[in-house]
Design an enzyme around this catalytic site. Structure first.
Site, PDB file in Angstrom:
ATOM      1  N   ASP A 271       1.891 -15.112   7.058  1.00 52.56           N
ATOM      2  CA  ASP A 271       1.564 -16.536   6.870  1.00 52.56           C
ATOM      3  C   ASP A 271       1.748 -16.954   5.410  1.00 52.56           C
ATOM      4  O   ASP A 271       2.193 -18.070   5.130  1.00 52.56           O
ATOM      5  CB  ASP A 271       0.109 -16.807   7.282  1.00 52.56           C
ATOM      6  CG  ASP A 271      -0.066 -16.938   8.790  1.00 52.56           C
ATOM      7  OD1 ASP A 271       0.946 -16.941   9.527  1.00 52.56           O
ATOM      8  OD2 ASP A 271      -1.228 -17.030   9.238  1.00 52.56           O
TER       9      ASP A 271
ATOM     10  N   PRO B 263       0.792  -1.228   0.000  1.00 50.56           N
ATOM     11  CA  PRO B 263       0.000   0.000   0.000  1.00 50.56           C
ATOM     12  C   PRO B 263       0.823   1.277   0.000  1.00 50.56           C
ATOM     13  O   PRO B 263       1.855   1.361   0.661  1.00 50.56           O
ATOM     14  CB  PRO B 263      -0.819  -0.102   1.297  1.00 50.56           C
ATOM     15  CG  PRO B 263      -0.100  -1.085   2.141  1.00 50.56           C
ATOM     16  CD  PRO B 263       0.532  -2.052   1.185  1.00 50.56           C
ATOM     17  N   ASN B 264       0.327   2.217  -0.760  1.00 49.21           N
ATOM     18  CA  ASN B 264       0.866   3.587  -0.862  1.00 49.21           C
ATOM     19  C   ASN B 264       2.175   3.685  -1.641  1.00 49.21           C
ATOM     20  O   ASN B 264       2.650   4.788  -1.906  1.00 49.21           O
ATOM     21  CB  ASN B 264       1.024   4.234   0.528  1.00 49.21           C
ATOM     22  CG  ASN B 264      -0.298   4.288   1.267  1.00 49.21           C
ATOM     23  OD1 ASN B 264      -1.275   4.806   0.730  1.00 49.21           O
ATOM     24  ND2 ASN B 264      -0.367   3.719   2.452  1.00 49.21           N
TER      25      ASN B 264
ATOM     26  N   HIS C 195       3.734  -4.295   9.194  1.00 47.50           N
ATOM     27  CA  HIS C 195       3.628  -4.146  10.646  1.00 47.50           C
ATOM     28  C   HIS C 195       2.294  -4.632  11.208  1.00 47.50           C
ATOM     29  O   HIS C 195       2.076  -4.580  12.412  1.00 47.50           O
ATOM     30  CB  HIS C 195       3.823  -2.668  11.017  1.00 47.50           C
ATOM     31  CG  HIS C 195       4.902  -1.982  10.231  1.00 47.50           C
ATOM     32  ND1 HIS C 195       6.213  -2.399  10.256  1.00 47.50           N
ATOM     33  CD2 HIS C 195       4.863  -0.941   9.346  1.00 47.50           C
ATOM     34  CE1 HIS C 195       6.928  -1.628   9.456  1.00 47.50           C
ATOM     35  NE2 HIS C 195       6.131  -0.744   8.883  1.00 47.50           N
TER      36      HIS C 195
ATOM     37  N   ARG D 186       4.864  11.011  -2.583  1.00 56.67           N
ATOM     38  CA  ARG D 186       4.566  10.770  -1.171  1.00 56.67           C
ATOM     39  C   ARG D 186       5.792  11.060  -0.288  1.00 56.67           C
ATOM     40  O   ARG D 186       6.847  10.469  -0.481  1.00 56.67           O
ATOM     41  CB  ARG D 186       4.210   9.285  -1.045  1.00 56.67           C
ATOM     42  CG  ARG D 186       4.099   8.774   0.331  1.00 56.67           C
ATOM     43  CD  ARG D 186       4.125   7.242   0.325  1.00 56.67           C
ATOM     44  NE  ARG D 186       3.822   6.766   1.654  1.00 56.67           N
ATOM     45  CZ  ARG D 186       4.114   5.558   2.095  1.00 56.67           C
ATOM     46  NH1 ARG D 186       4.727   4.685   1.305  1.00 56.67           N
ATOM     47  NH2 ARG D 186       3.806   5.200   3.309  1.00 56.67           N
TER      48      ARG D 186
ATOM     49  N   ASN E  62       8.129  -5.425  -0.581  1.00 54.00           N
ATOM     50  CA  ASN E  62       7.949  -4.286   0.311  1.00 54.00           C
ATOM     51  C   ASN E  62       6.453  -4.203   0.571  1.00 54.00           C
ATOM     52  O   ASN E  62       5.696  -3.691  -0.252  1.00 54.00           O
ATOM     53  CB  ASN E  62       8.472  -2.992  -0.312  1.00 54.00           C
ATOM     54  CG  ASN E  62       8.383  -1.818   0.663  1.00 54.00           C
ATOM     55  OD1 ASN E  62       7.752  -1.924   1.717  1.00 54.00           O
ATOM     56  ND2 ASN E  62       9.009  -0.703   0.297  1.00 54.00           N
TER      57      ASN E  62
ATOM     58  N   ARG F  81      12.479   4.830  12.960  1.00 51.69           N
ATOM     59  CA  ARG F  81      11.200   5.537  12.870  1.00 51.69           C
ATOM     60  C   ARG F  81      10.296   5.144  14.055  1.00 51.69           C
ATOM     61  O   ARG F  81      10.789   4.647  15.060  1.00 51.69           O
ATOM     62  CB  ARG F  81      10.566   5.226  11.497  1.00 51.69           C
ATOM     63  CG  ARG F  81      11.453   5.707  10.341  1.00 51.69           C
ATOM     64  CD  ARG F  81      10.806   5.513   8.994  1.00 51.69           C
ATOM     65  NE  ARG F  81       9.603   6.320   8.840  1.00 51.69           N
ATOM     66  CZ  ARG F  81       8.717   6.151   7.840  1.00 51.69           C
ATOM     67  NH1 ARG F  81       8.939   5.227   6.916  1.00 51.69           N
ATOM     68  NH2 ARG F  81       7.645   6.912   7.775  1.00 51.69           N
TER      69      ARG F  81
ATOM     70  N   HIS G  10      12.633  -2.353   2.761  1.00 50.36           N
ATOM     71  CA  HIS G  10      12.024  -1.067   3.128  1.00 50.36           C
ATOM     72  C   HIS G  10      12.931   0.047   2.639  1.00 50.36           C
ATOM     73  O   HIS G  10      14.154  -0.022   2.824  1.00 50.36           O
ATOM     74  CB  HIS G  10      11.808  -0.960   4.641  1.00 50.36           C
ATOM     75  CG  HIS G  10      10.907  -2.036   5.147  1.00 50.36           C
ATOM     76  ND1 HIS G  10       9.560  -2.017   4.905  1.00 50.36           N
ATOM     77  CD2 HIS G  10      11.185  -3.190   5.796  1.00 50.36           C
ATOM     78  CE1 HIS G  10       9.030  -3.120   5.415  1.00 50.36           C
ATOM     79  NE2 HIS G  10       9.989  -3.856   5.950  1.00 50.36           N
TER      80      HIS G  10
ATOM     81  N   SER H  63      12.883   3.224   3.670  1.00 44.73           N
ATOM     82  CA  SER H  63      13.364   3.965   4.843  1.00 44.73           C
ATOM     83  C   SER H  63      13.948   2.988   5.856  1.00 44.73           C
ATOM     84  O   SER H  63      13.723   1.771   5.773  1.00 44.73           O
ATOM     85  CB  SER H  63      12.196   4.738   5.465  1.00 44.73           C
ATOM     86  OG  SER H  63      11.194   3.825   5.902  1.00 44.73           O
TER      87      SER H  63
ATOM     88  N   GLU I 169      12.722  -9.145   2.194  1.00 39.89           N
ATOM     89  CA  GLU I 169      11.894  -8.006   2.632  1.00 39.89           C
ATOM     90  C   GLU I 169      12.695  -6.721   2.465  1.00 39.89           C
ATOM     91  O   GLU I 169      13.843  -6.636   2.915  1.00 39.89           O
ATOM     92  CB  GLU I 169      11.527  -8.231   4.112  1.00 39.89           C
ATOM     93  CG  GLU I 169      10.748  -7.095   4.736  1.00 39.89           C
ATOM     94  CD  GLU I 169      10.471  -7.331   6.236  1.00 39.89           C
ATOM     95  OE1 GLU I 169      10.643  -8.480   6.715  1.00 39.89           O
ATOM     96  OE2 GLU I 169      10.109  -6.360   6.911  1.00 39.89           O
TER      97      GLU I 169
ATOM     98  N   TYR J  71      10.913   9.111   1.257  1.00 41.97           N
ATOM     99  CA  TYR J  71      10.914   8.064   0.224  1.00 41.97           C
ATOM    100  C   TYR J  71      11.545   8.482  -1.105  1.00 41.97           C
ATOM    101  O   TYR J  71      11.594   7.678  -2.034  1.00 41.97           O
ATOM    102  CB  TYR J  71       9.469   7.587  -0.012  1.00 41.97           C
ATOM    103  CG  TYR J  71       8.838   6.987   1.229  1.00 41.97           C
ATOM    104  CD1 TYR J  71       9.316   5.803   1.774  1.00 41.97           C
ATOM    105  CD2 TYR J  71       7.782   7.630   1.873  1.00 41.97           C
ATOM    106  CE1 TYR J  71       8.755   5.270   2.922  1.00 41.97           C
ATOM    107  CE2 TYR J  71       7.207   7.089   3.027  1.00 41.97           C
ATOM    108  CZ  TYR J  71       7.699   5.912   3.540  1.00 41.97           C
ATOM    109  OH  TYR J  71       7.146   5.370   4.679  1.00 41.97           O
TER     110      TYR J  71
ATOM    111  N   ARG K 130       6.654   0.715  13.636  1.00 40.67           N
ATOM    112  CA  ARG K 130       7.343   0.217  12.427  1.00 40.67           C
ATOM    113  C   ARG K 130       8.463  -0.763  12.761  1.00 40.67           C
ATOM    114  O   ARG K 130       9.121  -1.308  11.876  1.00 40.67           O
ATOM    115  CB  ARG K 130       7.901   1.390  11.607  1.00 40.67           C
ATOM    116  CG  ARG K 130       6.840   2.309  11.055  1.00 40.67           C
ATOM    117  CD  ARG K 130       7.418   3.355  10.123  1.00 40.67           C
ATOM    118  NE  ARG K 130       6.578   4.531  10.094  1.00 40.67           N
ATOM    119  CZ  ARG K 130       5.517   4.695   9.290  1.00 40.67           C
ATOM    120  NH1 ARG K 130       5.200   3.771   8.418  1.00 40.67           N
ATOM    121  NH2 ARG K 130       4.790   5.798   9.343  1.00 40.67           N
TER     122      ARG K 130
ATOM    123  N   ALA L 111       2.959  -0.592   4.936  1.00 37.99           N
ATOM    124  CA  ALA L 111       2.412  -0.621   6.302  1.00 37.99           C
ATOM    125  C   ALA L 111       1.889  -2.001   6.702  1.00 37.99           C
ATOM    126  O   ALA L 111       1.839  -2.328   7.902  1.00 37.99           O
ATOM    127  CB  ALA L 111       1.303   0.414   6.420  1.00 37.99           C
TER     128      ALA L 111
HETATM  129  C1  DQA Z   1       8.046   1.267   4.089  1.00 38.71           C
HETATM  130  C2  DQA Z   1       8.047   1.505   5.604  1.00 38.71           C
HETATM  131  C3  DQA Z   1       6.658   1.282   6.186  1.00 38.71           C
HETATM  132  O1  DQA Z   1       6.687   1.512   7.583  1.00 38.71           O
HETATM  133  C4  DQA Z   1       5.673   2.241   5.565  1.00 38.71           C
HETATM  134  O2  DQA Z   1       4.382   2.010   6.068  1.00 38.71           O
HETATM  135  C5  DQA Z   1       5.699   2.188   4.076  1.00 38.71           C
HETATM  136  C6  DQA Z   1       6.978   2.093   3.394  1.00 38.71           C
HETATM  137  C7  DQA Z   1       9.396   1.621   3.451  1.00 38.71           C
HETATM  138  O3  DQA Z   1       9.601   1.215   2.310  1.00 38.71           O
HETATM  139  O4  DQA Z   1      10.217   2.310   4.064  1.00 38.71           O
HETATM  140  O5  DQA Z   1       4.662   2.319   3.424  1.00 38.71           O
HETATM  141  O6  DQA Z   1       7.793  -0.112   3.860  1.00 38.71           O
END
Ligand code: DQA
Length: 138
Positions: free
Chosen positions: A85, A9-10, A78, A17, A72, A105, A98, A100, A96, A22, A109, A75
């Site tokens: 699963d 998401p996002n 978390h 954003r 990735n 943070r 991220h 950031s 995995e 980011y 997170r 959110a």
């Molecule tokens: C993220 C870190 C997450 O905490 C956040 O909700 C994101 C992006 C990152 O790529 O740093 O949406 O996964």
């Protein structure tokens, strides 16, 4: 080798954003660079803001012929026991990522439902983290 980059998401808003966290590049621009860099790897890309769609994609990767996944989950990392699963339940290895440094943070997170089932975790290197993850599978 065929590797799927799976964004949650996002992450479709990258470039717009919170650029101070980011960066200012869209993922589409970055993905094109990645394809030029790894000409020997067939890269796939899927993004969804919907938890169940991410889980469905994780279930489909083996049938779609992917050898590895760079995930990735944004959110959902978390919060989502379901995505954790799904990663545990598939044979395809997952790294995995991220953008950031999540450990630098907010406390919420610092929890990941994915890390335990991942081959490794890359956090805090900006978009370069995806390069590093792809490289890790070579
Ligand atoms: C993220 C870190 C997450 O905490 C956040 O909700 C994101 C992006 C990152 O790529 O740093 O949406 O996964």
């Amino acid at each position: 080798m065929k590797i799927l980059i799976l964004n949650g998401p996002n992450l479709n808003l990258l470039g717009k954003r919170e650029p101070e966290i980011y960066g200012s590049q869209t993922f589409e621009e970055y993905f094109t660079e990645l394809q030029f860099k790894f000409t020997d790897i067939e890269l796939g890309y899927f993004q969804s803001n919907i938890e169940g769609e991410i889980i469905n994609k994780l279930h489909a990767v083996q049938e779609e012929g992917f050898d590895a996944i760079v995930l990735n989950a944004g959110a959902y990392t978390h919060t989502s026991i379901g995505i954790g699963d799904a990663v545990a339940g598939i044979a395809t290895p997952v790294v995995e990522v991220h953008i950031s440094n999540v450990m630098d943070r907010e406390d919420f997170r610092h929890v990941s439902y994915i890390s335990k089932h991942a081959a490794g975790v890359i956090s805090g290197f900006g978009l370069k983290g995806y390069d590093l993850a792809v490289e890790s599978f070579k």
